[in-house]
Write a protein that holds these residues in place. Structure first.
Motif, PDB file in Angstrom:
ATOM      1  N   SER A 266       0.686  -1.292   0.217  1.00 46.38           N
ATOM      2  CA  SER A 266      -0.210  -0.325   0.039  1.00 46.38           C
ATOM      3  C   SER A 266       0.829   1.311  -0.055  1.00 46.38           C
ATOM      4  CB  SER A 266      -1.206   0.281   0.989  1.00 46.38           C
ATOM      5  OG  SER A 266      -0.441   0.254   2.425  1.00 46.38           O
ATOM      6  N   ILE A 270      -1.846   5.163   4.649  1.00 45.45           N
ATOM      7  CA  ILE A 270      -2.820   4.435   4.554  1.00 45.45           C
ATOM      8  C   ILE A 270      -4.129   4.624   6.445  1.00 45.45           C
ATOM      9  CG2 ILE A 270      -4.953   3.687   3.108  1.00 45.45           C
ATOM     10  CD1 ILE A 270      -2.866   3.283   0.902  1.00 45.45           C
ATOM     11  N   ASP A 273      -8.501   7.522   8.763  1.00 45.89           N
ATOM     12  CA  ASP A 273      -8.469   8.745   8.352  1.00 45.89           C
ATOM     13  C   ASP A 273      -8.648   9.438   6.683  1.00 45.89           C
ATOM     14  OD1 ASP A 273     -10.563   9.027  10.674  1.00 45.89           O
ATOM     15  OD2 ASP A 273      -8.781   9.844  11.501  1.00 45.89           O
ATOM     16  N   THR A 274      -7.677   8.576   6.007  1.00 41.04           N
ATOM     17  CA  THR A 274      -7.420   8.500   4.582  1.00 41.04           C
ATOM     18  C   THR A 274      -8.520   8.599   4.018  1.00 41.04           C
ATOM     19  OG1 THR A 274      -5.150   7.973   5.494  1.00 41.04           O
ATOM     20  CG2 THR A 274      -5.354   7.915   2.972  1.00 41.04           C
ATOM     21  N   LYS A 275      -8.345  10.260   3.036  1.00 39.50           N
ATOM     22  CA  LYS A 275      -9.681   9.958   1.966  1.00 39.50           C
ATOM     23  C   LYS A 275      -9.693   9.022   0.485  1.00 39.50           C
ATOM     24  CE  LYS A 275     -10.570  14.152   3.312  1.00 39.50           C
ATOM     25  NZ  LYS A 275     -10.638  14.231   4.668  1.00 39.50           N
ATOM     26  N   PRO A 276     -11.056   8.305   0.341  1.00 39.82           N
ATOM     27  CA  PRO A 276     -10.602   7.268  -0.608  1.00 39.82           C
ATOM     28  C   PRO A 276      -9.394   7.540  -1.863  1.00 39.82           C
ATOM     29  CG  PRO A 276     -12.665   8.121  -0.461  1.00 39.82           C
ATOM     30  CD  PRO A 276     -11.910   9.256   1.250  1.00 39.82           C
ATOM     31  N   TRP A 277      -9.885   8.750  -2.210  1.00 42.92           N
ATOM     32  CA  TRP A 277      -8.626   9.632  -3.967  1.00 42.92           C
ATOM     33  C   TRP A 277      -7.545   9.163  -3.460  1.00 42.92           C
ATOM     34  CZ3 TRP A 277      -9.351   9.045  -8.616  1.00 42.92           C
ATOM     35  CH2 TRP A 277      -7.985  10.172  -9.650  1.00 42.92           C
ATOM     36  N   ALA A 279      -5.741   7.202  -1.177  1.00 39.97           N
ATOM     37  CA  ALA A 279      -6.013   5.664  -0.435  1.00 39.97           C
ATOM     38  C   ALA A 279      -6.290   5.156  -1.971  1.00 39.97           C
ATOM     39  CB  ALA A 279      -6.665   5.144   0.217  1.00 39.97           C
ATOM     40  N   ALA A 280      -6.615   4.985  -2.783  1.00 40.12           N
ATOM     41  CA  ALA A 280      -6.878   4.154  -4.136  1.00 40.12           C
ATOM     42  C   ALA A 280      -5.071   5.120  -4.541  1.00 40.12           C
ATOM     43  CB  ALA A 280      -7.956   5.008  -5.181  1.00 40.12           C
ATOM     44  N   ARG A 283      -2.335   3.180  -3.770  1.00 38.06           N
ATOM     45  CA  ARG A 283      -2.376   1.491  -3.871  1.00 38.06           C
ATOM     46  C   ARG A 283      -2.563   1.650  -5.350  1.00 38.06           C
ATOM     47  NH1 ARG A 283      -7.488  -0.534  -0.339  1.00 38.06           N
ATOM     48  NH2 ARG A 283      -6.669   0.306   1.744  1.00 38.06           N
TER      49      ARG A 283
END
Length: 450
Positions: A266, A270, A273-277, A279-280, A283
């Motif tokens: 990863s 992460i 509280d990490t924002k989805p964008w 985090a994505a 990864r």
């Protein structure tokens, strides 16, 4: 504090903050630990957070900030005016202040340092000159030292004078007239000694120390290896600082988190509280690389398309063969990475580890191979299919175990962090290996399988 008690205090504090009852809030603040306040801080609304910061005195606020995550520390420091922030940072551990300021632009660092006492600001500026993740960045100047000419009585008196200033009083470090570290004496030995004895006569001359350039992970290993509560930092032989065990524990936690992130491919940190964008995007690079490597598995299957079309039953066991090989490789990888973190590795240790894992792979492979061979025979009624599946699993589990062992050892030898031999990478490589072995053996026995 039990969980029900913690929840009760938390609700009382929230109610006091919402209703702006300062005295009630401060009563709760006095009863709970800074760690608890730091945990609750992130759950409060912006208005309640600002009120909590106003209700905390300088000393309590300094303790709470030290317990916050770095993003929250920056947010809190920026909410305070320069004088307020300066008074608070004066009370914080110097290395914690340096860690916060490192994240800020130079002009903001200068502005905040201007609010601190000149002597404290100078120490923090000095810490910022050391490379990140080194002993120099972990050390503090808040410790007690004496010269070797001092008496026991003079040393005890100095301890009384500086007890509020020093981070630890378990040990007193001894220097000569050139400020070179020459010994150490414990608080216990001081109490047992006579007041008129010279420190040079009762001190321990065997002192474990580290250079200011030593990597923080090596520092943490020394704490673990020698059961230390503090560790002096030297430049040459000159005593320049002290690292305490709480900082070593923080390093171990940070390094463990980094290794977990690398093992899971990863990348950067992460958390919940990490924002989805964000985090994505952290990864995706690894996953896209593994995607293309995974295409090799598809090409292998296409090479054995004729074998697969003639004996469709082979497809039933493909996921199991690949999955088991990847699993055993990941298990070995975790064992090796954990071992590399906690101990020194030499040629003898490596040889013994590889032989041990080879035996482990053999035991696991034979056990699982025999079991799946029997299942395949009973299920499909074909002893040759059972032989192909069982022998394939034995071979792939042995090689998968060795791959999970040898790859991180090679990386370690090349001075590359072995944790980057991540679980997904080992699994993908073992998938390719397992398919090659499985279909290779099946092709060799194709005439008997039909």
């Amino acid at each position: 504090m039990s969980q029900p008690e913690e929840q009760q205090w938390k609700l009382l504090l929230l109610e006091a903050l919402v209703k702006e009852r300062r005295e009630e809030a401060q009563q709760v603040i006095e009863e709970v630990y800074p760690y608890d306040l730091a945990n609750w801080y992130g759950e409060l609304g912006k208005t309640e957070q600002e009120r909590l910061l106003r209700y905390l005195d300088h000393e309590r606020l300094a303790d709470v900030i030290e317990e916050l995550e770095i993003d929250e520390q920056l947010e809190v420091i920026r909410r305070l005016d320069v004088d307020h922030a300066g008074h608070v940072m004066d009370l914080m551990e110097n290395d914690d202040v340096a860690d916060i300021l490192e994240e800020l632009p130079d002009d903001e660092v200068d502005r905040l340092l201007s609010g601190m006492r000149p002597d404290e600001a100078l120490v923090v500026r000095n810490l910022l000159t050391y490379p990140a993740e080194t002993a120099g960045r972990l050390m503090t100047n808040r410790f007690i030292w004496v010269t070797d000419e001092s008496t026991v009585g003079e040393t005890i008196e100095k301890m009384r004078d500086y007890i509020e200033y020093s981070e630890t009083i378990n040990y007193v470090y001894v220097v000569n007239q050139l400020s070179q570290l020459v010994g150490v004496i414990s608080y216990r030995d001081l109490i047992l000694a006579s007041n008129d004895e010279r420190i040079a006569d009762v001190m321990d001359r065997k002192v474990i120390s580290v250079s200011s350039e030593t990597d923080q992970e090596d520092v943490a290993k020394m704490f673990e290896r020698y059961d230390l509560v503090s560790l002096p930092v030297v430049e040459g032989d000159v005593l320049v600082g002290l690292i305490t065990v709480d900082d070593a524990l923080d390093v171990l936690r940070e390094e463990a988190n980094e290794d977990i992130e690398k093992l899971s491919a990863s990348g950067k940190s992460i958390d919940f509280d990490t924002k989805p964008w964000v985090a994505a995007t952290r990864r995706l690079p690894w996953l896209i690389l593994l995607l293309f490597i995974g295409l090799v598995s598809g090409s292998i299957i296409s090479q054995f398309e004729e074998t697969l079309s003639k004996v469709v039953a082979l497809a039933f066991f493909m996921p199991m063969i690949a999955g088991m090989t990847g699993n055993t490789g990941t298990q070995s990888l975790a064992v090796v990475v954990r071992g590399l973190i906690t101990r020194e590795v030499d040629k003898r240790v490596v040889t013994r580890l590889i032989i041990r894992e080879l035996r482990v792979g053999l035991i696991i492979g034979v056990t699982c191979g025999i079991l799946i061979a029997i299942i395949a025979y009973v299920w499909q009624g074909d002893p040759i299919l059972g032989l192909v599946v069982g022998s394939s699993l034995i071979i792939t589990l042995i090689f998968g175990t060795l791959a999970g062992t040898i790859i991180p050892l090679i990386l370690h030898r090349l001075n590359i962090d072995p944790a980057i031999a991540s679980g997904p990478l080992i699994t993908t490589l073992n998938d390719i290996l397992s398919l090659l072995v499985y279909f290779g053996i099946a092709t060799a026995f194709i005439s008997r399988l039909m």
